[in-house]
Scaffold this active site. Structure first.
Site, mmCIF file in Angstrom:
data_model
loop_
_atom_site.group_PDB
_atom_site.id
_atom_site.type_symbol
_atom_site.label_atom_id
_atom_site.label_comp_id
_atom_site.label_asym_id
_atom_site.label_seq_id
_atom_site.Cartn_x
_atom_site.Cartn_y
_atom_site.Cartn_z
ATOM 1 C CE LYS A 75 -4.313 0.846 2.158
ATOM 2 N NZ LYS A 75 -5.293 0.851 3.734
HETATM 3 O O1 G3P Z 1 -9.429 1.810 4.312
HETATM 4 C C1 G3P Z 1 -9.013 3.402 4.748
HETATM 5 C C2 G3P Z 1 -9.570 3.405 6.419
HETATM 6 O O2 G3P Z 1 -8.773 2.950 7.169
HETATM 7 C C3 G3P Z 1 -9.546 4.955 6.757
HETATM 8 O O3 G3P Z 1 -10.868 4.785 7.418
HETATM 9 O O4 G3P Z 1 -12.621 5.554 8.930
HETATM 10 O O5 G3P Z 1 -10.278 6.056 9.249
HETATM 11 O O6 G3P Z 1 -11.503 6.963 7.488
HETATM 12 P P1 G3P Z 1 -11.249 5.856 8.345
#
Ligand code: G3P
Length: 219
Positions: A84
């Protein structure tokens, strides 16, 4: 449609995999930090063994050269590893170099159509637009997914779209309606996808009637 689990929580991944709802896993430095284990390569290896599908591990270097060497190390952890890489100018260089070596790449922190277009041109296998974080700042995260689907279709790009930063069931519904290849879903959202008050109500009525019938048989 593939479901990836957006987590480094081994127990949760194991449980969801057993239900057939985990085709892959995505992690990031924040998700790793949440689990508190410093042996992050061992965590990724364990996840690969459970999932037997694509597992994203993120580079932490900010310059292309560092990302490339870190990416090569991550790729060696297991055949299922996907590297990633953040979608920056330096990140694009690293994506192209890693993809040219046959290493699977997931471009992360994508917030625009142009970023997704550049990612596809590097030959990355996956692009991860963050829908929840766009919603957070008053933009339409799912509209971005629709636009990327259209642009990728226009040119037959093979890069698969992972809808990321998924926060609730409607993000999953909309991803499916738009034809996104994958949604990466936090473990806490999976039970919400099946929950329905009419299912609970109907089941309660079935159980009550069944109990009455049993009472008649016994009486
Ligand atoms: O897949 C990306 C994710 O981990 C970010 O999620 O909820 O932190 O925006 P969030």
């Amino acid at each position: 449609m593939k479901f990836f689990i957006d987590s480094a929580d081994i127990a949760a991944i194991r449980e969801i995999k057993a239900m057939g709802m985990c085709d892959g896993v995505t992690t990031n430095p924040s998700l790793m930090a949440k689990e508190g284990r410093t042996d992050t390569d061992a965590v990724l290896k364990e996840i690969c063994t459970i999932v037997q599908g694509p597992v994203s591990g993120e580079v932490t270097a900010l310059e292309a050269a560092g990302m490339i060497s870190e990416g090569k190390r991550i790729a060696r952890i297991d055949d299922h590893m996907v590297v990633k890489v953040p979608t920056t100018y330096e990140g694009l260089k690293a994506m192209a170099a890693l993809a040219a070596e046959g290493i699977s790449v997931n471009a992360t922190l994508v917030f625009s159509v142009n970023q997704a277009l550049l990612v596809a041109k590097t030959g990355a296998d996956y692009v991860s637009p963050f829908v929840g974080r766009l919603d957070d700042v008053g933009e339409d995260g799912m509209a971005l997914i629709g636009d990327i689907v259209e642009v990728y279709d226009n040119y037959d790009y093979e890069t698969e779209i992972i809808v990321a930063s998924v926060r609730h069931p409607m993000h999953v519904v909309d991803s499916a309606l738009l034809g996104a290849h994958i949604a990466t879903i936090p473990p806490s959202v999976i039970p919400k996808l099946v929950a329905h008050p009419l299912t609970d109500k109907g089941l309660a009525a079935f159980m009550a009637d069944w109990k009455k019938l049993q009472g008649k048989q016994n009486g």
